[in-house]
Motif scaffolding. Structure first.
Motif, short mmCIF file in Angstrom:
data_model
loop_
_atom_site.label_atom_id
_atom_site.label_comp_id
_atom_site.label_asym_id
_atom_site.label_seq_id
_atom_site.Cartn_x
_atom_site.Cartn_y
_atom_site.Cartn_z
N PHE A 188 12.87 -34.52 14.71
CA PHE A 188 13.21 -33.38 13.86
C PHE A 188 13.18 -33.77 12.39
CE2 PHE A 188 15.90 -31.40 17.50
CZ PHE A 188 14.72 -31.09 18.17
N GLU A 197 1.98 -31.21 13.06
CA GLU A 197 2.75 -31.74 14.19
C GLU A 197 2.32 -33.16 14.55
OE1 GLU A 197 3.32 -27.55 14.00
OE2 GLU A 197 1.46 -28.72 14.10
N SER A 248 8.25 -33.05 18.40
CA SER A 248 8.96 -33.96 19.31
C SER A 248 8.19 -34.16 20.61
CB SER A 248 10.37 -33.44 19.59
OG SER A 248 10.32 -32.22 20.31
N LEU A 249 7.55 -33.10 21.11
CA LEU A 249 6.78 -33.23 22.35
C LEU A 249 5.57 -34.14 22.16
CD1 LEU A 249 6.88 -29.55 23.68
CD2 LEU A 249 8.07 -31.54 24.63
N ASN A 307 6.45 -27.55 13.32
CA ASN A 307 7.34 -27.05 14.36
C ASN A 307 8.10 -28.22 14.99
OD1 ASN A 307 7.85 -26.49 17.39
ND2 ASN A 307 7.59 -24.45 16.50
N PRO A 308 9.43 -28.25 14.93
CA PRO A 308 10.20 -29.41 15.42
C PRO A 308 9.97 -29.69 16.90
CG PRO A 308 11.58 -28.00 14.05
CD PRO A 308 10.31 -27.24 14.29
N LEU A 309 9.96 -28.64 17.73
CA LEU A 309 9.81 -28.85 19.16
C LEU A 309 8.44 -29.43 19.49
CD1 LEU A 309 11.04 -28.64 21.95
CD2 LEU A 309 10.19 -26.28 22.09
N ARG A 310 7.39 -28.86 18.90
CA ARG A 310 6.04 -29.37 19.16
C ARG A 310 5.90 -30.79 18.64
NH1 ARG A 310 1.02 -26.05 17.60
NH2 ARG A 310 0.15 -27.77 18.82
N THR A 359 12.84 -39.14 20.47
CA THR A 359 11.73 -38.19 20.52
C THR A 359 11.81 -37.26 21.73
OG1 THR A 359 10.34 -39.74 21.77
CG2 THR A 359 10.19 -39.82 19.37
N THR A 360 12.93 -37.32 22.44
CA THR A 360 13.06 -36.53 23.67
C THR A 360 13.89 -35.28 23.43
OG1 THR A 360 13.01 -38.60 24.94
CG2 THR A 360 13.73 -36.62 26.09
N PRO A 361 13.29 -34.08 23.53
CA PRO A 361 14.08 -32.85 23.38
C PRO A 361 15.18 -32.80 24.43
CG PRO A 361 11.71 -32.40 23.39
CD PRO A 361 11.88 -33.82 23.83
N PRO A 362 16.31 -32.16 24.15
CA PRO A 362 16.54 -31.26 23.03
C PRO A 362 17.20 -31.91 21.81
CG PRO A 362 18.30 -31.03 24.62
CD PRO A 362 17.38 -32.07 25.17
#
Length: 864
Positions: free
Chosen positions: A628, A283, A642-643, A637-640, A619-622
């Motif tokens: 990604f 990540e 990006s966070l 993990n894409p979400l982690r 870089t800001t979800p979603p």
């Protein structure tokens, strides 16, 4: 230099680029040749209209409207031929429906070309049923092409704005307007240069295509691989070296790249596995590469192609744009470098072995000598070419070309002493970090086209189009001659196949450049919908009222709201479309509201502000599409991912707030070399401290109060006046009639701020601060100074002044004052200490934190 061979192989970067930027179809045979031919023809067309050849041969001389129409026709045609309709569509053939859509889309673009005179002659009049069909069919197919090439977010924005154009009377009062008729909408959006074929598409056709082509050709020549390997050779031996190499290589490739995703998957395929090998989690490795690649879009000279748009929107030269943008971009990259270093220290990461080792003194001497040598060569070349221009006059161009040719051959000949730079096998194990000097000298000739571009832009001050045209010509020579000359230098036979390979690389680069521009052009055209609706409905003025209402008159809260709206509006959009959308909607309200607060903000600062926050949406979800893509390469993990990338991007997020309040970061208002040194030095130090504060580690693990203190100190170092304002306000308040006393007999120039109150268009009583610049020659009375300087007439009203007359377009009227408004007070700047002196106590506090952390570190691991 090789890459690791592990079970976690990275995804095929060519496939990622193909799906994100070039379309997902894998065609062969005649279909592949047709698409390649269209792309090649597009590049040739763009080079033709950018050259003087049309005027020399009096052939295919096109005005802006015709150029933009043909430009979009090529892009839409390629989208429908190369991008499948859905993820389930066949990738190995082009369906008949897509061919039909391609022909209709091209026809709607070329309608103006074929019927130019009738379209122009009836401008402002009633449009025919055929023109209604052409406009609405063109818009529908443009949105479909946008969905295929860019995804659904941009389509939703486009549809919302089209709906807003027609449904204005039914909107809430704060954003309502009288609505557009079908006739006006048709002409404004499709049959003029106000909507789809407006400024964004004009910049795409006139500048951006050439710069994307420049980057594509340079990469085809091998420069991209050269930059990556050189970065790794320079920094790979350091702690966390592969991550630092990712930062530098992304800065170098980002300078000539128009796509953050392409940057992520190109450099990331090499750097991410190396980062994982030395100890970075997947990540963090992906997040570092994503942050580096997004920062590449703010790095001059191209800035993801937004630099050219910015010059047009702001009304300044391209040279001024990149001058203002360079320091913040450099500071942001430096901050990321510091974050990487701290992450490596926290993780106690291993150091890779170097192929050639030197002592500390030797490394220092070699670095100093290299800097001196390069600086000496640069100055020598500068004076050489300046002398050539002065001595040879009209023949200077011929002499310059001959010298560049000799320099090119000399660099090729020098490279024979070093191994040729080859593309590494991504599955081979990493052995040692290669020596940087052999890599640098083996590919130094790759820098010549960049040198030509920078020289033309920065020294000769040519236009962006002319500058890149010369740079592209130099790459043509490089591609055609590189392989034969390298063979000759390395004493290999020079065969006809080498010349054919060079020509094939040139053609391949022309095709790749056009394919890379497909999505960018469609994005620019789709963004033209937003620009057209904003200009036709006055939405920019309405946004001013919305933000003013939500912020409650607080300038800082207004900046936060603007930043948040830019992030939301930019989600899922590529760099250029992102900037157009956020600038069209948010830039004017920002300037207006700043003026109402009595704060003078340079327009370039506002545009960079919205540009930076639009990019942070990557870089800001979603909808963190850049993050990604990095997660796909890193197998994380894409979400982690990006966070973490979002946290790393916080250093970039604070810069826009600072340079809006302190334009010195943009080299605005710098009066001396000392002031320049203070601004740059304090900014770089602030980035180090900010990185330590956000990462919770400096010389040891930070206590909570230490982290908070470091972040606050970093922000204050970027704008020391923030602290001084709390102790010694920059303005003193005086009664309103004092304005008349100041203006009476004024000699020279003076800035004053007025506190005013009155009714707005809605009938509500509002207060605002108005900044006016008064000028006088020492002989004029107060009334004359106020009216000639600011277009303002005032009458006494008790302890206040009342606005009795305004000159249309004058300072007072454009600042927001209106008839019968009251001037309640006057604010004048006061003399106070230089805010830079406050840097000293801030540094003392940093020294205290460092001392405490070093003491804890010396007591052992438990205290660290």
């Amino acid at each position: 230099m090789h890459m690791e061979n592990s079970a976690e192989k990275t995804v095929d970067h060519a496939r990622l680029i193909e799906e994100n930027d070039l379309g997902g179809r894998n065609l062969t045979g005649s279909a592949h040749k047709i698409i390649a031919g269209i792309a090649l023809l597009w590049s040739i067309y763009q080079l033709w209209i950018a050259s003087p050849f049309p005027f020399w041969f009096d052939f295919l001389i096109l005005n802006d409207t015709l150029q933009r129409s043909i430009h979009l026709a090529f892009a839409l045609g390629l989208v429908f031929l190369t991008f499948p309709a859905t993820s389930r569509s066949r990738r190995d053939k082009i369906p008949l429906l897509d061919i039909i859509l391609c022909l209709i889309a091209v026809s709607t673009c070329l309608y103006t070309v074929v019927n130019y005179e009738s379209v122009v002659l009836r401008s402002g009049g009633a449009r025919t049923d055929l023109e209604f069909f052409v406009a609405f069919a063109g818009l529908a197919l443009l949105l479909e092409a946008t969905r295929r090439g860019l995804g659904i977010p941009m389509v939703i924005i486009g549809v919302v704005f089209i709906g807003y154009a027609f449904l204005g009377p039914y909107m809430p009062e704060i954003i309502s307007h009288r609505g557009l008729s079908v006739n006006r909408f048709t002409e404004h959006m499709w049959l003029s240069t106000e909507g789809v074929f407006g400024l964004p598409l004009g910049v795409s056709s006139g500048f951006i295509f050439l710069y994307v082509l420049f980057g594509s050709l340079l990469d085809k020549a091998g420069a991209g691989n050269y930059f990556i390997q050189l970065s790794f050779g320079l920094l790979g031996h350091l702690r966390g070296g592969p991550a630092k190499a990712a930062v530098i290589s992304s800065a170098l490739t980002g300078m000539i790249s128009g796509s953050a995703i392409a940057n992520v998957v190109t450099t990331g395929t090499f750097t991410i596995p190396l980062m994982k090998r030395v100890g970075f989690s997947p990540e963090k490795a992906g997040a570092i590469e994503v942050s580096s690649s997004i920062n590449g879009q703010i790095m001059p000279p191209i800035m993801g192609a937004a630099a050219f748009l910015m010059a047009e929107f702001v009304g300044i030269s391209y040279f001024e744009v990149i001058t203002h943008a360079f320091i913040p971009a450099f500071i942001s990259y430096f901050g990321l470098y510091c974050i990487v270093h701290i992450e490596a220290l926290k993780g106690r990461m291993s150091v890779l072995e170097r192929a050639v080792t030197y002592s500390g003194t030797q490394r220092l001497m070699r670095s100093v000598l290299t800097i001196i040598l390069l600086s000496g060569v640069a100055f020598a070349l500068y004076f050489l070419f300046e002398t050539i221009g002065a001595v040879f006059g009209d023949n200077a161009l011929i002499v310059t070309v001959l010298i560049l040719a000799a320099l090119y051959i000399g660099l090729i000949w020098t490279s024979r002493r070093y191994p040729e730079i080859e593309v590494d096998d991504p599955d081979a194990p990493l052995l040692k970090v290669p020596a940087a000097l052999p890599i640098f000298l083996a590919g130094l000739f790759y820098i010549l086209p960049i040198g030509v571009l920078v020289w033309c832009l920065m020294i000769e001050r040519f236009s962006p189009a002319l500058s890149v045209s010369w740079a592209i010509l130099s790459i043509f020579v490089l591609l055609l001659t590189q392989k034969p000359l390298m063979a000759l230098a390395h004493k290999r036979p020079v065969t006809s196949s080498l010349w054919r390979d060079g020509a094939a690389d040139l053609v391949s680069g022309l095709i790749a450049g056009a394919r890379n521009m497909t999505g960018v052009t469609v994005a620019m055209a789709a963004a033209g919908i937003i620009v057209g609706v904003v200009s036709a409905t006055g939405l920019g003025l309405l946004m001013t009222e919305i933000i003013q209402t939500l912020s409650g008159g607080s300038f800082f809260l207004m900046m936060l709201l603007t930043a948040a709206m830019c992030v939301v509006l930019g989600m899922g959009l590529p760099t250029t479309a992102n900037y157009i959308v956020v600038a069209a909607i948010m830039a004017h309200p920002f300037v207006t509201l700043a003026a109402e607060q009595g704060i003078e903000v340079p327009p370039i600062a506002v545009h960079l502000f919205v540009f930076y926050f639009g990019l942070l949406s990557g870089t800001t979800p979603p909808v963190a599409i850049d993050a990604f893509a990095g997660a796909a390469v890193a197998r994380s993990n894409p979400l982690r991912t990006s966070l973490i990338a979002f946290v790393y991007g916080l250093r970039t997020a604070i810069l826009p707030f600072i340079f809006v309040l302190n334009p010195a970061l943009l080299l605005i208002g710098i009066d001396s070399a000392w002031q320049f040194a203070v601004v740059i030095g304090s900014s770089l130090l602030a980035m180090v401290i900010f990185a330590a504060g956000t990462q919770g580690y400096f010389f040891a693990k930070s206590r909570l109060w230490e982290s908070i203190a470091l972040v606050v100190i970093a922000i204050l170092l970027l704008r020391p006046a923030t602290l001084l304002d709390q102790v010694q306000p920059p303005f003193e308040t005086q009664p309103a009639p004092a304005l008349m006393q100041i203006a009476d007999g004024l000699q020279g120039e003076m800035n004053v701020r007025l506190l005013a109150e009155g009714e707005n268009l809605s009938g509500a009583i509002v207060s605002k601060k108005v900044l006016l610049t008064l000028k006088g020659d020492g002989t004029q009375d107060a009334e004359t100074v106020l009216f000639e300087s600011a277009g303002l007439e005032l009458e006494p009203d008790g302890e206040n002044l009342i606005v009795s007359n305004l000159s249309f377009g004058g300072q007072a009227q454009t600042s927001g004052l209106d008839y019968d408004w009251q001037v309640l007070a006057l604010q004048r700047p006061v003399e106070r200490i230089n805010p830079n002196w406050l840097i000293l106590p801030l540094l003392a506090l940093v020294a205290l934190i460092i001392t405490l952390q070093r003491m804890r570190a010396s007591r052992g691991p438990k205290n660290v």
